[in-house]
Design an enzyme around this catalytic site. Sequence first.
Site, PDB file in Angstrom:
ATOM      1  N   HIS A  92       0.867  -1.191   0.000  1.00  0.00           N
ATOM      2  CA  HIS A  92       0.000   0.000   0.000  1.00  0.00           C
ATOM      3  C   HIS A  92       0.899   1.235   0.000  1.00  0.00           C
ATOM      4  O   HIS A  92       1.593   1.496  -0.974  1.00  0.00           O
ATOM      5  CB  HIS A  92      -0.959  -0.095   1.189  1.00  0.00           C
ATOM      6  CG  HIS A  92      -2.102   0.873   1.201  1.00  0.00           C
ATOM      7  ND1 HIS A  92      -2.335   1.772   0.215  1.00  0.00           N
ATOM      8  CD2 HIS A  92      -3.108   1.068   2.108  1.00  0.00           C
ATOM      9  CE1 HIS A  92      -3.421   2.478   0.496  1.00  0.00           C
ATOM     10  NE2 HIS A  92      -3.909   2.067   1.646  1.00  0.00           N
ATOM     11  N   HIS A 129      -1.257  -1.116 -11.014  1.00  0.00           N
ATOM     12  CA  HIS A 129      -2.167  -0.820  -9.917  1.00  0.00           C
ATOM     13  C   HIS A 129      -3.391  -1.683 -10.169  1.00  0.00           C
ATOM     14  O   HIS A 129      -3.808  -1.835 -11.315  1.00  0.00           O
ATOM     15  CB  HIS A 129      -2.549   0.665  -9.963  1.00  0.00           C
ATOM     16  CG  HIS A 129      -3.200   1.148  -8.704  1.00  0.00           C
ATOM     17  ND1 HIS A 129      -4.508   0.867  -8.401  1.00  0.00           N
ATOM     18  CD2 HIS A 129      -2.716   1.891  -7.678  1.00  0.00           C
ATOM     19  CE1 HIS A 129      -4.800   1.427  -7.239  1.00  0.00           C
ATOM     20  NE2 HIS A 129      -3.746   2.049  -6.761  1.00  0.00           N
ATOM     21  N   ASP A 143       2.943   6.357  -7.005  1.00  0.00           N
ATOM     22  CA  ASP A 143       4.140   6.209  -6.180  1.00  0.00           C
ATOM     23  C   ASP A 143       5.413   6.499  -6.959  1.00  0.00           C
ATOM     24  O   ASP A 143       6.434   6.878  -6.384  1.00  0.00           O
ATOM     25  CB  ASP A 143       4.229   4.782  -5.627  1.00  0.00           C
ATOM     26  CG  ASP A 143       2.960   4.383  -4.904  1.00  0.00           C
ATOM     27  OD1 ASP A 143       2.534   5.151  -4.027  1.00  0.00           O
ATOM     28  OD2 ASP A 143       2.400   3.331  -5.214  1.00  0.00           O
TER      29      ASP A 143
END
Lengths: 376, 376
Positions: free
Chosen positions: B220, B259, B313
């Site tokens: 996460h 993702h 990210d």
Amino acid sequence: MSSYVKGLEGIVAAQTKMSYIDGAAGKLEYVGIPIGDLASNSTFEETVFLLWNSRLPTKAELEAFTKDLRASYALPKGMAERVKTVPTTAEPMHMLRTMVSALAMHDADPNANSVEAARAKSLKVLGCAPAIVAAYDRSRRGLDAIAPDASLGFSANFLYMLNGEKPTEAMTRAFDICMITHADHGLNNSTFAARVVISTLSDVYSALTAAIGSLRGPLHGGANEGVMKMLNEIPSVDKAEAYVMDMIARKERIMGFGHRVYKAKDPRAAELMTLAKQLAEDTGNMDLYTKSHKIEQVMEREYAAKGIYPNVDFYSATTYHCIGLKLDLFTPMFALSRIAGWSGHIIEQLADNRLFRPGAEYTGPHDAPYTPIDKR
Amino acid sequence: MSSYVKGLEGIVAAQTKMSYIDGAAGKLEYVGIPIGDLASNSTFEETVFLLWNSRLPTKAELEAFTKDLRASYALPKGMAERVKTVPTTAEPMHMLRTMVSALAMHDADPNANSVEAARAKSLKVLGCAPAIVAAYDRSRRGLDAIAPDASLGFSANFLYMLNGEKPTEAMTRAFDICMITHADHGLNNSTFAARVVISTLSDVYSALTAAIGSLRGPLHGGANEGVMKMLNEIPSVDKAEAYVMDMIARKERIMGFGHRVYKAKDPRAAELMTLAKQLAEDTGNMDLYTKSHKIEQVMEREYAAKGIYPNVDFYSATTYHCIGLKLDLFTPMFALSRIAGWSGHIIEQLADNRLFRPGAEYTGPHDAPYTPIDKR
């Protein structure tokens, strides 16, 4: 995506080898063994081994497991001082959640989450959580903490650290049965929260902290406090029926009755009822027991056809009161026991993990403009 | 009960008016407004108001909201001392989870959870969480904490408390855009954890604590740390392609790509790519940016047909590095921003609550005997 399932009712979100609940039949088994048989014959230590290993231990295995657990009774370095800094006004569940979270800061390798590491960390938290609760309760009473006694079992050691004297056999056994019967209960909310959190491959401390936070809610572990408050509000046995009938007339919820899962009698409540009666007799609290029993009779008369029976919270309230626990320690007692179940589920999740990532139904607008602030 | 749905994939577990994700189209909206428009035009404060109120504020409303938030910058009494007691070896996420949990012990009424109370508590946690992170990071550097400056916005105040000097406009804006783009993202794991915990009618602190514990997991919020580690392992731009091709050959996962939700380009990554390039230029970190860009090109060549693109990210790693943040503060930055989304979901859950209580599929034995220990 399917349609919105409120509360995820009816959705199967995990597999487990630990506990089996047949709500319609009022049946609870740990690894296939009826909870009543465990309450009558087992100890909390043996029950934890059963839940974590899917079988009962041999004598040598139980001795080794018990030895490891006792070696975990003492708080890690720095934690005793940390418990002392907690404001004495804090609700014990907020304290416990914070201190279990803090254990990660006193672990040199907090994020290790192989199944073996998770098991070792779970044992450590289970072993020392009683010291956290006892030390805090003594701290708020202005008393020094008492070091654990590794010659005692889990339940006796906790009551000793809390009260400063060794508990009687009856109290120890009663407390141990409470620990056994609360240790696991399928995918309840706090257990589910623990599995959701560990599924990011986070860590045992994060997952247990989430579970404690869930358990403190009045729709979950807080219910036995509600039962005790109700019992305290009823001045005597002869006022119990009118009190309950008034609540029914006002359509208020009567704490300790009904459960989303059980449509028959909660099998844990039967064990606790017997226990509560014995303890009430031993400790001069028969008025409390008879009040409880009267409420159960009225509720059964009014609602049994609808499947509303006393749940596990109803008689654990009387039990904990007879043991001498303050009201706000009831839910922490639930937590001490349920750490076993939470940990077992964390280990199961780690052994076959998939990130929990459900969808949401978006009910807002689409393609909205960003209107400059002076044009709003 | 339906059949077991691993990870709850495809199950709709909540309704929300906050963010809308169209993974196939690579689209993210907050209350209908495309994330790109907010990143270009809004501030974090305004975005939080939008998420919590389902509309953009008027000028007067934004001023009032900002004033309330700034009034929450300072830590509650006793919390500054508590942060100082954290072992300086602790991972910041364990520290942040523990300190947010501890805030409940410094709140005279921690369990109030009317929608109004939850909103006020959320604002308080959002306002003071930066002070917790900054104070801890300074403490472990042997430096005194710096009091917040209520004349500064959320992002500038955090960078000021962290570094002891006021940040440049460019840094402040870059950080603010990171806060805007990370504030909410549907029912991700940590947000789901927060909703699961608050559904027992527990409290805002318990729910936020659970969410922080979830976010720290490598599946996460921990992902941008993984990206930075990878970038650090690649000595120079000309080695980037070989590094990535080697990882692909070894079937290792390349952090920052793919993702479960987005099958097209993550719309948050586009904003961050532009930002990261500008910041890299400003701060003399162009080698880092060109390494990132090269990896993206290689991955696009190898995988674009399969729908594997850089996620949020990937470029937040470069951005935070250029701002001067240490690696282990990357995930706490995510948390600072996401407190807004978590809180909004907590408020939505409280406004229309139903306890989360999914089922489990029991895979163990039935009707097992309790065999006495000497017969095992």
